[in-house]
Write an enzyme that holds these catalytic residues in place. Structure first.
Site, short mmCIF file in Angstrom:
data_model
loop_
_atom_site.label_atom_id
_atom_site.label_comp_id
_atom_site.label_asym_id
_atom_site.label_seq_id
_atom_site.Cartn_x
_atom_site.Cartn_y
_atom_site.Cartn_z
N ASP A 52 39.30 -59.54 36.10
CA ASP A 52 38.16 -59.01 37.19
C ASP A 52 37.74 -57.51 36.54
OD1 ASP A 52 38.89 -61.06 38.92
OD2 ASP A 52 40.94 -60.07 39.20
N ASP A 60 35.75 -54.30 38.40
CA ASP A 60 35.54 -53.54 39.56
C ASP A 60 34.77 -52.10 39.36
OD1 ASP A 60 36.94 -55.48 40.85
OD2 ASP A 60 38.98 -54.25 40.83
N ASP A 114 46.90 -45.62 42.87
CA ASP A 114 48.21 -45.98 42.98
C ASP A 114 49.13 -45.41 41.75
OD1 ASP A 114 47.51 -47.93 41.32
OD2 ASP A 114 48.17 -49.49 42.72
#
Length: 401
Positions: free
Chosen positions: A71, A73, A140
């Site tokens: 993916d 982003d 994170d």
């Protein structure tokens, strides 16, 4: 690794303070040819409209590790509404913090506005837009905190991420006193990254996981279900489930499955699934369906005794009940779980009698149809038939006369 320059900014006291390290194309392995064309086009269009835009997150982590990204982003300084106005193929989603999805056929590119870190994390107030520097502190783990500008081929590092890649360590950027309690799913991701990257968890991260593992019980079942599906489709499910068990997370994520997870038969079954997923990834073909993945997860733990001579429906109900207990508290779709159970029953030599099942369905349909007819309607139909017979009889008599 040498650094060309460091980006500075002036603080409130008028002093210049370093903000991030900037790596040029010669100092990092990322190339535009490795990035999805639609993602490059979207970044260029946002920058052309006057906004900041960078490739962020897992795609950069995968490229740094020599893997093919799944993916792509984008992080931007524009608001979701401003992004939506730029792209006709966009849709804003989310309630708490709104993001934009760009649709390119079946492919989705996620565009997220930079988040602020000036609010109270502990109370979960994470919905304020901010700068790229603030957004980097909201990531994170450090391995997910790089920003890449494809127009200049520059890699921005605000958090010492490149050093962590060199040391092969997973470090939390959000203070651990509330990181995992704020979002317990981060503990699952930390362990998953440990397996897929081969990096080690820092000691403080390990201790925080042991302390906050029980917080997983407070997560919505839908989020846990999503994480389990990601694990099964990773190609490393056997290693990840084992690592979750060792870090005392699996006992809270999947309590019943955790009891069986260390059995050789379960480990072997997950290994077969991982091989199928890896073959699909390497061959560029579609991964196994969810029902197939759940089948390999539960097949060795479902107890079926064909010698009991029960009917197919009894076997199906019992196996489905066992599967639901085994996967609790996650909630896969019933039709996917039913297909998985059917595969288990077929493997055990128990197959549905399709002819008998079809006849039963037809008879049930006929009975429902007869029951649904109104008695008054039936009476009218009978009277209509008798009146038609009388008319036909009169016509026959007149013809004979």
């Amino acid at each position: 690794m040498s650094i060309v320059f460091v980006r500075y900014k002036t603080d409130k006291h008028g002093k210049s303070v370093p903000v991030c390290k900037v790596y040029t194309a010669k100092e990092h392995p990322i190339r535009n040819s490795m990035i999805d064309r639609d993602a490059l086009w979207a970044i260029k269009k946002i920058q052309g409209a006057g906004g900041e835009a960078y490739l962020v997150g897992g795609a950069l982590r995968d490229i740094m590790l020599g893997h093919t990204p799944k993916d792509f982003d984008i992080g931007t300084s524009l608001s979701p509404r401003q992004v939506q106005r730029l792209f006709w193929n966009s849709r804003i989603i989310g309630k708490r913090f709104r993001i934009v999805h760009l649709f390119f056929g079946e492919k989705i590119i996620e565009v997220t506005t930079f988040r602020s870190d000036e609010e109270n994390f502990e109370e979960g107030n994470n919905n304020v837009w901010g700068t790229i520097e603030q957004d980097a502190r909201r990531r994170d783990f450090s391995i997910n905190a790089l920003y890449y500008n494809p127009q200049k081929c520059e890699l921005l590092d605000f958090s010492g991420s490149m050093e962590d890649f060199d040391r092969k360590v997973i470090r939390s950027l959000i203070p651990l006193r509330y990181s995992f309690s704020e979002d317990p799913v981060r503990m699952i991701r930390a362990v998953k990254y440990k397996v897929t990257t081969g990096f080690r968890l820092r000691l403080d991260v390990k201790l925080a996981i042991l302390r906050d593992a029980s917080c997983l019980q407070n997560c919505p079942a839908s989020r846990l279900t999503e994480e389990v599906v990601k694990i099964l489709s990773s190609g490393h499910s056997r290693e990840i489930f084992h690592a979750l068990y060792q870090n005392r997370l699996l006992q809270y994520l999947l309590p019943a499955f955790a009891v069986h997870s260390e059995l050789p038969s379960v480990s072997e079954s997950l290994g077969i699934l991982d091989s199928l997923v890896q073959e699909a990834i390497d061959g560029g073909i579609e991964k196994p369906r969810k029902d197939v993945m759940f089948y390999y997860m539960i097949r060795s733990a479902i107890i079926i005794d064909p010698s009991l001579g029960l009917g197919w429906e009894e076997y199906m109900k019992d196996a489905f009940r066992q599967a639901k207990v085994m996967l609790s508290p996650i909630t896969p779709a019933n039709f996917e779980l039913e297909k998985a159970v059917l595969l288990v029953l077929s493997e055990k030599g128990i197959r549905v009698n399709k002819t008998k099942k079809k006849k039963k369905a037809q008879s049930q349909k006929g009975e429902k149809g007869r029951e649904s007819v109104n008695p008054k309607v039936q009476g009218r139909r009978k009277r209509g038939k008798s009146s038609r017979k009388k008319v036909e009889n009169r016509e026959n008599v007149e013809e004979k006369a």
